[in-house]
Design an enzyme around this catalytic site. Structure first.
Site, short mmCIF file in Angstrom:
data_model
loop_
_atom_site.label_atom_id
_atom_site.label_comp_id
_atom_site.label_asym_id
_atom_site.label_seq_id
_atom_site.Cartn_x
_atom_site.Cartn_y
_atom_site.Cartn_z
N ASP A 14 -90.19 15.32 45.57
CA ASP A 14 -88.95 14.61 45.26
C ASP A 14 -89.02 13.24 45.95
OD1 ASP A 14 -86.38 13.61 45.17
OD2 ASP A 14 -85.44 15.42 45.96
N ILE A 15 -88.91 12.20 45.17
CA ILE A 15 -89.11 10.86 45.74
C ILE A 15 -88.03 10.51 46.76
CG2 ILE A 15 -87.86 9.42 44.05
CD1 ILE A 15 -90.52 7.68 44.09
N ASN A 28 -82.47 1.57 34.72
CA ASN A 28 -82.26 0.92 33.42
C ASN A 28 -81.75 -0.49 33.70
OD1 ASN A 28 -79.25 0.99 33.44
ND2 ASN A 28 -79.65 3.19 33.48
N GLY A 36 -81.94 11.41 35.58
CA GLY A 36 -83.32 11.49 36.07
C GLY A 36 -83.47 11.05 37.51
N VAL A 37 -84.56 10.34 37.77
CA VAL A 37 -84.85 9.93 39.14
C VAL A 37 -83.83 8.90 39.62
CG1 VAL A 37 -86.56 8.12 38.60
CG2 VAL A 37 -86.79 9.44 40.69
N ASP A 38 -83.33 8.10 38.72
CA ASP A 38 -82.29 7.09 39.04
C ASP A 38 -81.03 7.79 39.60
OD1 ASP A 38 -80.90 4.69 39.11
OD2 ASP A 38 -80.76 4.47 36.93
N SER A 126 -90.92 5.72 33.16
CA SER A 126 -90.92 5.83 31.68
C SER A 126 -91.42 7.19 31.15
CB SER A 126 -91.72 4.71 31.00
OG SER A 126 -91.01 3.48 31.07
N GLY A 128 -89.98 10.08 31.50
CA GLY A 128 -88.89 11.01 31.27
C GLY A 128 -88.06 10.60 30.07
N TYR A 130 -87.40 7.86 28.88
CA TYR A 130 -87.93 6.75 28.09
C TYR A 130 -89.14 7.13 27.24
CZ TYR A 130 -84.64 3.27 29.98
OH TYR A 130 -83.51 2.55 30.29
#
Ligand code: AR6
Length: 175
Positions: A14-15, A28, A36-38, A126, A128, A130
């Site tokens: 996990d980042i 985005n 997602g990660v965002d 990108s 996920g 995207y």
């Protein structure tokens, strides 16, 4: 003696929990969060991150951050010191140029070195929402980091992948 070059590491994880100077967010253009990660990064960082992103929209990026570019903020409650936000190309709207995706990794490393980071963690930008294939993201990402002029200034570039298949794609790309 060999020239100093950042080590490239590939891990599953996990980042948001990485103990590195900077983590990269697959954001985005709005810079105002998402899934997602965002979403995970904004949840873990807390409201200070969103406040800094809003400030960037008010000042440097009133029309949003363009695809392929990167910008740094603080990291709120995260263990990292900085978040580097980049916007990957979205295959679902016809953004299929590999150079745009390579640019995300190259611009993020430039921004990381600009703020003084020595270690950087990337997600599979990108891969996920995207819509890019993990194998393609892995190939482009590893090649971009290898040829980045910033690699000589950094100690560590770590790819933090969220699943076994993506992890294997990156291991394969590094070999
Ligand atoms: N740590 C590491 N990797 C993660 C994590 C995590 N905590 N969570 C997800 N991933 P995505 P994109 C992986 O969709 O394709 C957002 O809504 C995930 O499994 O997060 O660039 C933004 O706001 C995948 O391999 O990013 C944008 O609107 C990779 O991170 C849009 O999605 C990227 O998946 C960006 O789409």
């Amino acid at each position: 003696m060999a020239e100093h070059q950042a080590l490239i590491e590939i891990v599953v994880g996990d980042i948001t929990t990485q103990l590195v100077d900077a983590i990269v967010n697959a954001a985005n253009s709005s810079l105002l969060g998402g899934g997602g990660v965002d979403g995970a990064i904004h949840r873990a960082a807390g409201p200070r991150l969103l406040a800094e992103c809003r400030e960037l929209r008010r000042t440097a990026y009133p029309r949003g951050l363009p695809v392929g570019e990167a910008v740094a903020t603080g990291a709120g409650n995260l263990p990292a010191r900085w978040v580097i936000h980049t916007v990957g190309p979205n295959r679902h709207v016809g953004q299929t140029d590999p150079a745009l995706l390579a640019s995300c990794f190259l611009a993020s490393l430039r921004e990381a070195v600009n703020v003084g980071a020595r270690s950087v963690a990337f997600p599979a930008v990108s891969a996920g929402a995207y819509g890019w294939e993990a194998t393609e993201v892995a190939r482009i990402a590893v090649a971009a980091v290898r040829r980045s002029p910033q690699r000589g200034t950094l100690d560590l570039v770590r790819f933090v992948l969220f699943g076994q298949a993506t992890h294997e794609a990156f291991i394969h790309a590094l070999e």
